[in-house]
Design a protein around this motif. Structure first.
Motif, PDB file in Angstrom:
ATOM      1  N   TYR A 119    -111.248  80.900  27.566  1.00  0.00           N
ATOM      2  CA  TYR A 119    -110.166  81.890  27.409  1.00  0.00           C
ATOM      3  C   TYR A 119    -110.645  83.330  27.513  1.00  0.00           C
ATOM      4  CZ  TYR A 119    -112.395  80.947  22.928  1.00  0.00           C
ATOM      5  OH  TYR A 119    -113.334  80.710  21.964  1.00  0.00           O
ATOM      6  N   GLN A 148    -119.830  94.151  16.903  1.00  0.00           N
ATOM      7  CA  GLN A 148    -119.410  92.932  17.611  1.00  0.00           C
ATOM      8  C   GLN A 148    -120.008  92.895  19.012  1.00  0.00           C
ATOM      9  OE1 GLN A 148    -115.241  91.934  19.187  1.00  0.00           O
ATOM     10  NE2 GLN A 148    -115.258  90.836  17.254  1.00  0.00           N
ATOM     11  N   SER A 149    -120.285  91.683  19.492  1.00  0.00           N
ATOM     12  CA  SER A 149    -120.815  91.543  20.861  1.00  0.00           C
ATOM     13  C   SER A 149    -120.628  90.108  21.338  1.00  0.00           C
ATOM     14  CB  SER A 149    -122.315  91.882  20.889  1.00  0.00           C
ATOM     15  OG  SER A 149    -123.063  90.838  20.294  1.00  0.00           O
ATOM     16  N   GLY A 150    -121.001  89.888  22.591  1.00  0.00           N
ATOM     17  CA  GLY A 150    -121.105  88.520  23.073  1.00  0.00           C
ATOM     18  C   GLY A 150    -122.193  87.811  22.277  1.00  0.00           C
ATOM     19  N   GLU A 151    -122.280  86.499  22.482  1.00  0.00           N
ATOM     20  CA  GLU A 151    -123.240  85.731  21.658  1.00  0.00           C
ATOM     21  C   GLU A 151    -124.576  85.565  22.375  1.00  0.00           C
ATOM     22  OE1 GLU A 151    -121.700  82.188  19.659  1.00  0.00           O
ATOM     23  OE2 GLU A 151    -123.559  81.182  20.219  1.00  0.00           O
ATOM     24  N   GLY A 211    -121.232  85.895  16.662  1.00  0.00           N
ATOM     25  CA  GLY A 211    -121.239  84.474  16.975  1.00  0.00           C
ATOM     26  C   GLY A 211    -122.139  83.594  16.138  1.00  0.00           C
ATOM     27  N   ARG A 250    -114.512  83.490  14.075  1.00  0.00           N
ATOM     28  CA  ARG A 250    -113.242  82.767  14.180  1.00  0.00           C
ATOM     29  C   ARG A 250    -113.482  81.306  14.536  1.00  0.00           C
ATOM     30  NH1 ARG A 250    -109.046  86.307  17.790  1.00  0.00           N
ATOM     31  NH2 ARG A 250    -108.502  87.924  16.278  1.00  0.00           N
ATOM     32  N   GLU A 287    -111.232  79.728  15.938  1.00  0.00           N
ATOM     33  CA  GLU A 287    -110.395  79.771  17.160  1.00  0.00           C
ATOM     34  C   GLU A 287    -109.192  78.836  17.081  1.00  0.00           C
ATOM     35  OE1 GLU A 287    -111.344  82.289  18.521  1.00  0.00           O
ATOM     36  OE2 GLU A 287    -113.509  82.396  18.713  1.00  0.00           O
ATOM     37  N   MET A 340    -106.735  82.031  17.417  1.00  0.00           N
ATOM     38  CA  MET A 340    -105.838  82.649  18.397  1.00  0.00           C
ATOM     39  C   MET A 340    -104.488  81.942  18.296  1.00  0.00           C
ATOM     40  SD  MET A 340    -108.335  83.272  21.624  1.00  0.00           S
ATOM     41  CE  MET A 340    -109.310  81.821  21.301  1.00  0.00           C
ATOM     42  N   PRO A 400    -102.635  87.174  18.669  1.00  0.00           N
ATOM     43  CA  PRO A 400    -102.105  86.399  19.799  1.00  0.00           C
ATOM     44  C   PRO A 400    -103.152  86.147  20.869  1.00  0.00           C
ATOM     45  CG  PRO A 400    -101.209  88.656  19.788  1.00  0.00           C
ATOM     46  CD  PRO A 400    -101.985  88.494  18.520  1.00  0.00           C
ATOM     47  N   TYR A 401    -103.076  84.986  21.478  1.00  0.00           N
ATOM     48  CA  TYR A 401    -103.872  84.722  22.680  1.00  0.00           C
ATOM     49  C   TYR A 401    -103.232  85.519  23.816  1.00  0.00           C
ATOM     50  CZ  TYR A 401    -105.014  82.403  27.068  1.00  0.00           C
ATOM     51  OH  TYR A 401    -105.385  82.160  28.359  1.00  0.00           O
ATOM     52  N   ILE A 402    -104.071  86.222  24.574  1.00  0.00           N
ATOM     53  CA  ILE A 402    -103.582  86.966  25.738  1.00  0.00           C
ATOM     54  C   ILE A 402    -104.383  86.523  26.944  1.00  0.00           C
ATOM     55  CG2 ILE A 402    -103.182  89.244  26.748  1.00  0.00           C
ATOM     56  CD1 ILE A 402    -103.090  90.395  23.926  1.00  0.00           C
ATOM     57  N   TYR A 446    -115.310  95.716  28.013  1.00  0.00           N
ATOM     58  CA  TYR A 446    -115.238  94.710  26.936  1.00  0.00           C
ATOM     59  C   TYR A 446    -113.832  94.104  26.968  1.00  0.00           C
ATOM     60  CZ  TYR A 446    -116.637  92.527  22.527  1.00  0.00           C
ATOM     61  OH  TYR A 446    -116.984  91.619  21.546  1.00  0.00           O
ATOM     62  N   TYR A 460    -109.498  90.117  26.927  1.00  0.00           N
ATOM     63  CA  TYR A 460    -108.193  89.758  27.483  1.00  0.00           C
ATOM     64  C   TYR A 460    -107.674  90.996  28.210  1.00  0.00           C
ATOM     65  CZ  TYR A 460    -107.356  91.950  22.978  1.00  0.00           C
ATOM     66  OH  TYR A 460    -107.409  92.792  21.900  1.00  0.00           O
TER      67      TYR A 460
HETATM   68  N1  SAH Z   1    -118.799  86.500  20.698  1.00  0.00           N
HETATM   69  C1  SAH Z   1    -118.332  86.539  19.364  1.00  0.00           C
HETATM   70  C2  SAH Z   1    -117.547  87.788  19.036  1.00  0.00           C
HETATM   71  C3  SAH Z   1    -116.777  88.433  20.145  1.00  0.00           C
HETATM   72  S1  SAH Z   1    -115.381  87.541  20.737  1.00  0.00           S
HETATM   73  C4  SAH Z   1    -117.505  85.310  19.050  1.00  0.00           C
HETATM   74  O1  SAH Z   1    -116.992  84.680  19.982  1.00  0.00           O
HETATM   75  O2  SAH Z   1    -117.401  84.978  17.865  1.00  0.00           O
HETATM   76  C5  SAH Z   1    -114.230  87.881  19.420  1.00  0.00           C
HETATM   77  C6  SAH Z   1    -112.947  87.099  19.465  1.00  0.00           C
HETATM   78  O3  SAH Z   1    -112.165  87.470  20.593  1.00  0.00           O
HETATM   79  C7  SAH Z   1    -113.075  85.604  19.620  1.00  0.00           C
HETATM   80  O4  SAH Z   1    -113.377  84.994  18.402  1.00  0.00           O
HETATM   81  C8  SAH Z   1    -111.702  85.220  20.160  1.00  0.00           C
HETATM   82  O5  SAH Z   1    -110.857  84.741  19.116  1.00  0.00           O
HETATM   83  C9  SAH Z   1    -111.136  86.534  20.699  1.00  0.00           C
HETATM   84  N2  SAH Z   1    -110.696  86.380  22.097  1.00  0.00           N
HETATM   85  C10 SAH Z   1    -111.445  86.016  23.144  1.00  0.00           C
HETATM   86  N3  SAH Z   1    -110.667  85.875  24.250  1.00  0.00           N
HETATM   87  C11 SAH Z   1    -109.397  86.153  23.869  1.00  0.00           C
HETATM   88  C12 SAH Z   1    -108.133  86.159  24.540  1.00  0.00           C
HETATM   89  N4  SAH Z   1    -108.034  85.846  25.841  1.00  0.00           N
HETATM   90  N5  SAH Z   1    -107.033  86.490  23.821  1.00  0.00           N
HETATM   91  C13 SAH Z   1    -107.131  86.813  22.518  1.00  0.00           C
HETATM   92  N6  SAH Z   1    -108.286  86.804  21.838  1.00  0.00           N
HETATM   93  C14 SAH Z   1    -109.409  86.475  22.500  1.00  0.00           C
END
Ligand code: SAH
Ligand code: SF4
Length: 359
Positions: A66, A104-107, A139, A160, A162, A201, A231-233, A311, A314
């Motif tokens: 996602y 916050q960052s990628g993992e 992460g 999260r 998720e 999400m 919300p998921y976007i 960054y 979404y």
């Molecule tokens: N890499 C770490 C932190 C950054 S991502 C991790 O994944 O924990 C942070 C959050 O962004 C994720 O936990 C996810 O819930 C959210 N995220 C990622 N893609 C998304 C999307 N398309 N819509 C909404 N939230 C999203």
């Protein structure tokens, strides 16, 4: 079926009752938000706390279906802020009285990354005379690494889950991404002594209202201290985009996210709930609506402006063309509209955490 107002008066909800609350609309929905707001004011007050959000790198070793910055998205311009840029952002948060910072960052799970974060934590603590609170959101990591970071000054962690539905989790991630490991990480964070945050999400493809009710029960059962959910976007450069035909309309994902916040506030009265940035991507005053529905934390983006576009978890992420200083004035004005004070210079820790730890 119980009368809706009676239902709201309860302390504990069954799954069926949560589903009913999440399906509320019209006047029932207004009652739900009003009850959540009242409970928030009674149990934790009307202050909203700021966490300056620094998205310090979009380099990620994972491939969540996602997420726009997943490893396999080759269209992303990858960046990694220098230590000085991160420390400048921390100084900005400190000088502007934000109280806390979220890194916050990628993992990335390797020794170089672990060591870098550890050093940064120590430097941020030192430049702020120990006054800036620090949340990490980077992460899944080992117990030892979480422990090192805790000892270096991080006291909150956001990870999260998720979705609490394991089958759905599998559909959202490639092999090798493990629901069990994520759970184990959350447990480790609690054991180490972090204020532990999770979230989900809302409105994912194939997610049902029953799943969302289970998510809230999961958070309650896990005795979580903080929640950030939104919300998921969809993002067109991700594999999940092909499932757009089954998505709820964006307005429904938005209103469901507000109802999730409100129901959770009634279920877990003294936790911290963040009003997710994704709410603002849908509605210009979405985060303020989240506060009115029971949230008490906002994470203004203080990443240097030039990196924000990259960054993109979404699409339509808000404020990507602003500099940190512009955000503050904007938030002050908006929160006044939401009838809330801002807890400037305060950590705004989760009251629930202290109760859980018997402190
Ligand atoms: N890499 C770490 C932190 C950054 S991502 C991790 O994944 O924990 C942070 C959050 O962004 C994720 O936990 C996810 O819930 C959210 N995220 C990622 N893609 C998304 C999307 N398309 N819509 C909404 N939230 C999203
Ligand atoms: Fe990486 Fe987090 Fe995005 Fe997953 S959600 S791809 S771990 S940044």
């Amino acid at each position: 079926m119980k009368n809706f107002s009676k239902l709201l008066d309860q302390a504990d909800f069954t799954k069926a009752e949560i589903v009913e609350l999440l399906n509320a609309d019209g006047e029932s929905c207004s009652k739900l938000f009003a009850m959540a707001d009242e409970i928030k004011r009674e149990h934790i007050g009307s202050k909203v706390y700021f966490r300056g959000l620094v998205e310090f790198s979009n380099i990620c070793s994972k491939d969540c279906y996602y997420c726009g910055i997943r490893k396999s998205n080759t269209n992303v311009h990858r960046y990694n802020l220098s230590d000085n840029e991160i420390l400048d952002a921390a100084r900005f948060a400190y000088e502007n009285n934000y109280g806390s910072l979220v890194l916050q960052s990628g993992e990335i799970a390797n020794e170089h990354f672990a060591n870098r974060v550890e050093q940064l934590l120590k430097q941020i603590k030192s430049l702020s005379n120990g006054e800036l609170g620090i949340t990490l959101s980077v992460g899944e990591q080992s117990y030892e690494v979480y422990k090192r970071w805790f000892n270096a000054g991080a006291h909150r962690y956001l990870l999260r889950i998720e979705t609490s539905n394991q089958q759905l989790y599998k559909r959202l991630h490639p092999d090798g991404h493990s629901f069990e490991n994520r759970l184990k990480c959350l447990k480790n964070l609690q054991d180490i002594g972090y204020q532990t945050g999770t979230g989900v999400m809302i409105g994912l493809p194939y997610q049902t209202v029953e799943d969302l009710a289970d998510d809230l029960l999961f958070m309650q059962r896990f005795n979580i201290d903080m929640v950030g959910m939104g919300p998921y976007i969809e993002h067109e450069e991700t594999p999940l985009y092909v499932h757009n035909d089954v998505l709820w309309p964006i307005e429904k994902r938005f209103s469901m996210a507000l109802k999730m916040i409100a129901v959770l506030r009634i279920m877990m009265k003294d936790i911290n709930i963040a009003s997710a940035t994704a709410l603002q991507a849908i509605d210009p005053v979405g985060r303020e609506k989240g506060v009115k529905a029971g949230a008490n934390v906002i994470m203004p983006n203080i990443t240097p402006g030039m990196y924000r576009n990259d960054y993109s978890l979404y699409q339509n992420k808000p404020c990507t063309d602003e500099e940190p200083a512009q955000c503050r004035g904007c938030l002050d004005a908006r929160l006044a509209l939401a009838d809330s004070d801002i807890g400037y210079g305060e950590w705004g820790d989760s009251k629930h955490y202290f109760r859980r730890m018997n402190k």
